[in-house]
Design an enzyme around this catalytic site. Structure first.
Site, short mmCIF file in Angstrom:
data_model
loop_
_atom_site.label_atom_id
_atom_site.label_comp_id
_atom_site.label_asym_id
_atom_site.label_seq_id
_atom_site.Cartn_x
_atom_site.Cartn_y
_atom_site.Cartn_z
N PRO A 1 11.62 -16.00 9.49
CA PRO A 1 10.93 -14.72 9.28
C PRO A 1 9.50 -14.95 8.76
O PRO A 1 9.25 -15.90 8.04
CB PRO A 1 11.78 -14.05 8.21
CG PRO A 1 12.43 -15.17 7.48
CD PRO A 1 12.65 -16.26 8.48
N SER B 1 6.61 -18.97 -2.34
CA SER B 1 7.50 -19.43 -1.29
C SER B 1 8.54 -18.37 -0.95
O SER B 1 8.74 -17.40 -1.69
CB SER B 1 8.18 -20.73 -1.70
OG SER B 1 9.31 -20.43 -2.49
N LYS B 2 9.19 -18.61 0.17
CA LYS B 2 10.15 -17.63 0.68
C LYS B 2 11.29 -17.35 -0.30
O LYS B 2 11.86 -16.29 -0.32
CB LYS B 2 10.73 -18.12 2.00
CG LYS B 2 9.64 -18.30 3.04
CD LYS B 2 10.18 -18.56 4.42
CE LYS B 2 9.00 -18.59 5.39
NZ LYS B 2 9.37 -18.69 6.77
N ARG B 3 11.62 -18.35 -1.12
CA ARG B 3 12.75 -18.20 -2.05
C ARG B 3 12.36 -17.47 -3.34
O ARG B 3 13.22 -17.04 -4.08
CB ARG B 3 13.32 -19.58 -2.42
CG ARG B 3 13.96 -20.27 -1.26
CD ARG B 3 15.44 -19.92 -1.16
NE ARG B 3 15.93 -20.16 0.19
CZ ARG B 3 17.04 -19.62 0.68
NH1 ARG B 3 17.76 -18.81 -0.05
NH2 ARG B 3 17.43 -19.88 1.90
#
Ligand code: GLU
Length: 502
Positions: free
Chosen positions: A13, A259-261
């Site tokens: 994504p 970041s994505k997390r």
């Protein structure tokens, strides 16, 4: 003619950093009367993620970032999906073979793993470069016969870029200015893989040239590749486009790249819209209740500044104001609170009607009957208090249901021995009031309190408690105007009874 492209790889994504790259490309193109292109860079089949391409398109649509050319829009420079351009890359690889900018490398994955492990054991890192290539399994180091034999045996090979030795490569970036690289610090990147598909570097340069891209605007993480890209343009004999590498977006702490997390760990969305991966759900700005205008406005100011104090910009205003020379070099820190602040600003600019449209959906979901209530008026009254539409319920639940319990602490503080008597008098006063209008009742109550020499606060706190059940909410007289005479009186009597029966 300005032509820019957003060139995501559908390997997952798109996160807000990617949206910002798309946005800056869009703003730049539109501010120059140019074209914005969407190109899908999907030559790495091993990293393909189902649904990622659709996610990217839906996200950008939600944000209001539009393309002039792309996989959906079409255009004169297609196909716009790299996996449909295989033959174009093969043709261009031929040119590089012909002019000896590339060489064949037959080293297997196991050979390379071994070399890496050996280097690591000696505390070093293995690099395939101008030095090591001299003793590896490639067409530069091997004899003609050896190469012919490998080819005859159908040994798989890749094409690597032959990085020149000890050359100073001078580059220019629109944001960072002049930059120098020594070619000895760079490795011989693979340009064509054993599966006959190009890597990012080759496909990207070929397409930027063929699609007549004038400005490459992308994330800072691509800066280390810029020298190779310059050399590739040189190898083809093409003019280099202008480059602009956007600064990083940092975590709210300022420590490290967002970041994505981070979203899940720190409690805010990182993706424009929700992303589902198996059982896992990643939050999206859209589903969290952000307005796309607010999200875009917030992103625009991450790395760019207008040079004035202005903070609220519509997309058109951003297009007017945007320029690359106001994009900074240094990373900018993302602030979830600022994101909420932007949403609040945009919500409070909306009309009561617009907010009511969205609120009615929430009420329907809650099975709340609101037919007798002036929803638009309620929304108009409360919009200054909202960060999100869904905050409305917390701010307005008491319009739809009479208090079932009363806030203990507030009750203790607000309800004195003579409060019941006072409230009973208030009921009498309200009963005789014909016109139940906020201003009129306020005047009436205030005059009464003044003549009786009763402090305003003494009445207002229990009055509010009776209507809301808590010590919060908008102006009490505004509340009773909406509730109406009968319901307001009912609630006051209910509180008196509650206290009497305690
Ligand atoms: N496909 C690359 C990416 O995913 C594009 C980088 C570039 O814009 O050159 O970011």
């Amino acid at each position: 003619m300005v032509r820019v492209r957003f060139a995501p790889s559908p390997t997952g994504p798109l996160h807000m950093g990617g949206v910002r790259t798309a946005l800056f490309n869009y703003l730049f193109a539109k501010s120059k009367g140019g074209k914005m292109i969407l190109r899908i860079e999907d030559t790495d089949q091993t990293r393909f993620v189902e649904g990622a391409e659709e996610f990217i398109i839906e996200s950008l649509e939600w944000c209001g970032i539009k393309f002039d050319e792309g996989i959906k829009e079409g255009g004169d420079f297609g196909p716009y999906r790299q996996s449909n351009r295989r033959e174009i890359y093969e043709r261009h690889a031929e040119i590089l073979i012909e002019n000896q900018s590339v060489y064949m490398a037959f080293d297997s994955a196991e050979d390379l793993d071994k070399l890496r492990a050996e280097a690591e054991a000696n505390g070093k890192t293995f690099v395939y470069n101008y030095e090591t290539r001299k003793s590896l399994k490639n067409s530069l180091a091997l004899s003609k016969e050896e190469v012919s034999e490998l080819l005859a045996n159908k040994t798989p090979y890749v094409l690597r870029f032959k990085m020149p030795e000890n050359r100073i490569i001078e580059l220019h970036d629109e944001i960072r200015g002049d930059i120098k690289f020594n070619s000895n610090e760079l490795d011989d990147k693979v340009l064509m893989k054993t599966d006959g598909l190009p890597t990012y570097h080759l496909a990207n340069i070929v397409d930027d040239h063929l699609m007549e891209i004038s400005h490459v605007i992308r994330g800072e993480e691509w800066l280390p590749s810029l020298a190779l890209h310059y050399l590739l343009y040189e190898a083809f004999g093409w003019t280099v486009p202008k480059f602009a590498h956007l600064p990083l977006i940092l975590k709210p702490s300022g420590k490290g790249k967002l970041s994505k997390r981070d979203g899940d760990q720190l409690g805010f969305p990182v993706f424009p819209i929700q992303w589902k991966s198996g059982e896992e759900i990643f939050r999206g700005y859209r589903e969290d209740g952000y307005l796309p205008e607010a999200f875009i406005n917030m992103l625009a100011l991450l790395g760019w500044n207008p040079g004035t104090e202005q903070e609220i910009f519509s997309m058109d205003e951003l297009i007017q104001a945007f320029s690359l020379d106001r994009v900074g070099k240094s990373a900018s820190r993302f602030s979830p609170d600022k994101a909420k602040w932007f949403n609040h600003q945009y919500l409070s600019q909306k009309s009561g009607e617009e907010i009511a449209e969205s609120y009615k959906k929430i009420l329907d979901e809650k099975n709340i009957n609101y037919s007798a209530l002036p929803i638009v008026k309620i929304c108009e009254m409360l919009k200054e208090r909202l960060n999100f539409i869904h905050d409305l319920w917390d701010e307005s639940f008491f319009f739809f249901q009479a208090p079932k319990t009363y806030d203990e602490k507030f009750l203790k503080k607000a309800y004195k021995e003579d409060t019941s008597e006072l409230l009973n008098k208030l009921v009498e006063l309200l009963k005789n009031q014909e016109n139940f209008n906020a201003q009129e009742i306020e005047n009436l109550v205030k005059t009464w309190l003044e003549t009786e020499e009763i402090g305003f606060g003494k009445l207002m706190s229990p009055f509010r408690l009776a209507l809301v059940g808590e010590g919060k909410g908008p102006h009490v007289f505004d509340i009773i105007e909406i509730l109406g005479k009968e319901e307001s009186i009912k609630r006051i009597l209910a509180l008196i009874e509650f206290v009497d029966n305690k």
